[in-house]
Design a protein around this motif. Structure first.
Motif, PDB file in Angstrom:
ATOM      1  N   SER A 107       6.930 -18.364 -55.683  1.00 49.81           N
ATOM      2  CA  SER A 107       6.918 -17.022 -55.106  1.00 49.81           C
ATOM      3  C   SER A 107       5.963 -17.017 -53.915  1.00 49.81           C
ATOM      4  O   SER A 107       5.108 -17.887 -53.775  1.00 49.81           O
ATOM      5  N   GLY A 108       6.144 -16.068 -53.044  1.00 44.68           N
ATOM      6  CA  GLY A 108       5.253 -15.944 -51.903  1.00 44.68           C
ATOM      7  C   GLY A 108       5.694 -16.703 -50.674  1.00 44.68           C
ATOM      8  O   GLY A 108       5.007 -16.676 -49.654  1.00 44.68           O
ATOM      9  N   VAL A 109       6.818 -17.404 -50.733  1.00 49.46           N
ATOM     10  CA  VAL A 109       7.336 -18.106 -49.564  1.00 49.46           C
ATOM     11  C   VAL A 109       7.950 -17.044 -48.648  1.00 49.46           C
ATOM     12  O   VAL A 109       8.732 -16.209 -49.109  1.00 49.46           O
ATOM     13  N   PRO A 110       7.594 -17.047 -47.376  1.00 45.65           N
ATOM     14  CA  PRO A 110       8.160 -16.050 -46.457  1.00 45.65           C
ATOM     15  C   PRO A 110       9.689 -16.085 -46.471  1.00 45.65           C
ATOM     16  O   PRO A 110      10.295 -17.160 -46.553  1.00 45.65           O
ATOM     17  N   ARG A 111      10.298 -14.914 -46.399  1.00 44.14           N
ATOM     18  CA  ARG A 111      11.752 -14.791 -46.509  1.00 44.14           C
ATOM     19  C   ARG A 111      12.497 -15.682 -45.505  1.00 44.14           C
ATOM     20  O   ARG A 111      13.477 -16.341 -45.871  1.00 44.14           O
ATOM     21  N   GLU A 112      12.063 -15.707 -44.259  1.00 41.78           N
ATOM     22  CA  GLU A 112      12.732 -16.527 -43.252  1.00 41.78           C
ATOM     23  C   GLU A 112      12.752 -17.998 -43.676  1.00 41.78           C
ATOM     24  O   GLU A 112      13.751 -18.698 -43.518  1.00 41.78           O
ATOM     25  N   ARG A 113      11.642 -18.442 -44.233  1.00 43.94           N
ATOM     26  CA  ARG A 113      11.543 -19.831 -44.721  1.00 43.94           C
ATOM     27  C   ARG A 113      12.464 -20.035 -45.924  1.00 43.94           C
ATOM     28  O   ARG A 113      13.110 -21.079 -46.048  1.00 43.94           O
ATOM     29  N   GLN A 114      12.526 -19.056 -46.836  1.00 40.92           N
ATOM     30  CA  GLN A 114      13.408 -19.155 -47.999  1.00 40.92           C
ATOM     31  C   GLN A 114      14.863 -19.344 -47.569  1.00 40.92           C
ATOM     32  O   GLN A 114      15.572 -20.187 -48.108  1.00 40.92           O
ATOM     33  N   VAL A 115      15.291 -18.546 -46.600  1.00 43.50           N
ATOM     34  CA  VAL A 115      16.676 -18.629 -46.126  1.00 43.50           C
ATOM     35  C   VAL A 115      16.947 -19.997 -45.509  1.00 43.50           C
ATOM     36  O   VAL A 115      17.972 -20.626 -45.787  1.00 43.50           O
ATOM     37  N   ALA A 116      16.025 -20.491 -44.700  1.00 44.59           N
ATOM     38  CA  ALA A 116      16.195 -21.810 -44.079  1.00 44.59           C
ATOM     39  C   ALA A 116      16.241 -22.909 -45.143  1.00 44.59           C
ATOM     40  O   ALA A 116      17.084 -23.822 -45.077  1.00 44.59           O
ATOM     41  N   LEU A 117      15.349 -22.832 -46.127  1.00 40.56           N
ATOM     42  CA  LEU A 117      15.341 -23.820 -47.206  1.00 40.56           C
ATOM     43  C   LEU A 117      16.628 -23.759 -48.022  1.00 40.56           C
ATOM     44  O   LEU A 117      17.166 -24.798 -48.427  1.00 40.56           O
ATOM     45  N   LEU A 118      17.108 -22.550 -48.275  1.00 41.04           N
ATOM     46  CA  LEU A 118      18.341 -22.397 -49.046  1.00 41.04           C
ATOM     47  C   LEU A 118      19.518 -23.047 -48.324  1.00 41.04           C
ATOM     48  O   LEU A 118      20.353 -23.701 -48.950  1.00 41.04           O
ATOM     49  N   LYS A 119      19.579 -22.919 -47.021  1.00 41.03           N
ATOM     50  CA  LYS A 119      20.652 -23.556 -46.245  1.00 41.03           C
ATOM     51  C   LYS A 119      20.554 -25.083 -46.354  1.00 41.03           C
ATOM     52  O   LYS A 119      21.572 -25.759 -46.529  1.00 41.03           O
ATOM     53  N   GLN A 120      19.345 -25.617 -46.254  1.00 44.49           N
ATOM     54  CA  GLN A 120      19.158 -27.067 -46.393  1.00 44.49           C
ATOM     55  C   GLN A 120      19.537 -27.524 -47.799  1.00 44.49           C
ATOM     56  O   GLN A 120      20.204 -28.544 -47.982  1.00 44.49           O
ATOM     57  N   TYR A 121      19.084 -26.762 -48.793  1.00 47.80           N
ATOM     58  CA  TYR A 121      19.384 -27.068 -50.193  1.00 47.80           C
ATOM     59  C   TYR A 121      20.892 -27.107 -50.409  1.00 47.80           C
ATOM     60  O   TYR A 121      21.428 -28.042 -50.995  1.00 47.80           O
ATOM     61  N   ARG A 122      21.562 -26.074 -49.930  1.00 49.77           N
ATOM     62  CA  ARG A 122      22.998 -25.960 -50.174  1.00 49.77           C
ATOM     63  C   ARG A 122      23.762 -27.148 -49.581  1.00 49.77           C
ATOM     64  O   ARG A 122      24.658 -27.690 -50.223  1.00 49.77           O
ATOM     65  N   ALA A 123      23.418 -27.562 -48.376  1.00 49.88           N
ATOM     66  CA  ALA A 123      24.100 -28.702 -47.756  1.00 49.88           C
ATOM     67  C   ALA A 123      23.908 -29.965 -48.602  1.00 49.88           C
ATOM     68  O   ALA A 123      24.865 -30.711 -48.854  1.00 49.88           O
ATOM     69  N   ALA A 124      22.691 -30.214 -49.061  1.00 49.08           N
ATOM     70  CA  ALA A 124      22.412 -31.404 -49.877  1.00 49.08           C
ATOM     71  C   ALA A 124      23.082 -31.293 -51.247  1.00 49.08           C
ATOM     72  O   ALA A 124      23.670 -32.271 -51.737  1.00 49.08           O
ATOM     73  N   ALA A 125      22.995 -30.119 -51.860  1.00 49.07           N
ATOM     74  CA  ALA A 125      23.606 -29.910 -53.176  1.00 49.07           C
ATOM     75  C   ALA A 125      25.121 -30.080 -53.097  1.00 49.07           C
ATOM     76  O   ALA A 125      25.724 -30.730 -53.960  1.00 49.07           O
ATOM     77  N   ASP A 126      25.738 -29.527 -52.062  1.00 47.94           N
ATOM     78  CA  ASP A 126      27.188 -29.658 -51.898  1.00 47.94           C
ATOM     79  C   ASP A 126      27.592 -31.122 -51.741  1.00 47.94           C
ATOM     80  O   ASP A 126      28.625 -31.554 -52.275  1.00 47.94           O
ATOM     81  N   ARG A 127      26.791 -31.876 -51.037  1.00 52.25           N
ATOM     82  CA  ARG A 127      27.088 -33.299 -50.850  1.00 52.25           C
ATOM     83  C   ARG A 127      27.014 -34.042 -52.180  1.00 52.25           C
ATOM     84  O   ARG A 127      27.866 -34.881 -52.482  1.00 52.25           O
ATOM     85  N   ILE A 128      25.992 -33.737 -52.986  1.00 50.19           N
ATOM     86  CA  ILE A 128      25.867 -34.387 -54.289  1.00 50.19           C
ATOM     87  C   ILE A 128      27.068 -34.044 -55.155  1.00 50.19           C
ATOM     88  O   ILE A 128      27.672 -34.926 -55.779  1.00 50.19           O
ATOM     89  N   VAL A 129      27.423 -32.779 -55.193  1.00 55.70           N
ATOM     90  CA  VAL A 129      28.561 -32.358 -56.028  1.00 55.70           C
ATOM     91  C   VAL A 129      29.843 -33.063 -55.566  1.00 55.70           C
ATOM     92  O   VAL A 129      30.596 -33.581 -56.386  1.00 55.70           O
TER      93      VAL A 129
END
Length: 134
Positions: A107-129
């Motif tokens: 918790s406490g991660v700035p929203r803009e950073r959360q959104v950017a991290l989520l986009k990075q996460y999703r690309a990597a997660a989609d590749r693994i799947v």
């Protein structure tokens, strides 16, 4: 009174037998089967986290509530445990999942950073799947 005495004599033996069986078979706290492949374990964790995520392209709408952070933390833990055992071609994607979920699960991660991290996460997660055959 006799029943109580009989139970008191039998109970320790039963408990010892249960503990012995439990220690000889590997079990996962999340209910996974030890025979599951690393791909199965990681894909399952990513899918479970994904149930609470907004669809791809709508990351800006994501609510980073505690339940979402918890699921991302679980994906982090499973990926830390099994990511190094994924096929070599997925090691970088697993590292991205680990680093992004480590940050996103706090918790406490700035929203803009959360959104950017989520986009990075999703690309990597989609590749693994996709590469694990999910």
């Amino acid at each position: 009174m006799r029943r109580f005495a009989a139970v008191a004599l039998i109970l320790p033996a039963l408990l010892a037998g249960c503990q012995e069986g439990a220690s000889s078979a590997q079990k996962y706290s999340t209910g996974g089967d030890p025979a599951d492949s690393p791909c199965d374990r990681v894909v399952s964790a990513l899918g479970y986290a994904g149930l609470m995520l907004e669809p791809r392209g709508q990351e800006e709408r994501q609510n980073f509530e505690d339940a979402v952070l918890g699921r991302l933390a679980e994906a982090n833990g499973i990926t830390r445990e099994f990511g190094d055992r994924l096929p070599g071609s997925l090691r970088d994607a697993a590292e991205t999942v680990k680093s992004t979920t480590a940050a996103l699960s706090k918790s406490g991660v700035p929203r803009e950073r959360q959104v950017a991290l989520l986009k990075q996460y999703r690309a990597a997660a989609d590749r693994i799947v996709a590469e694990c055959g999910g």
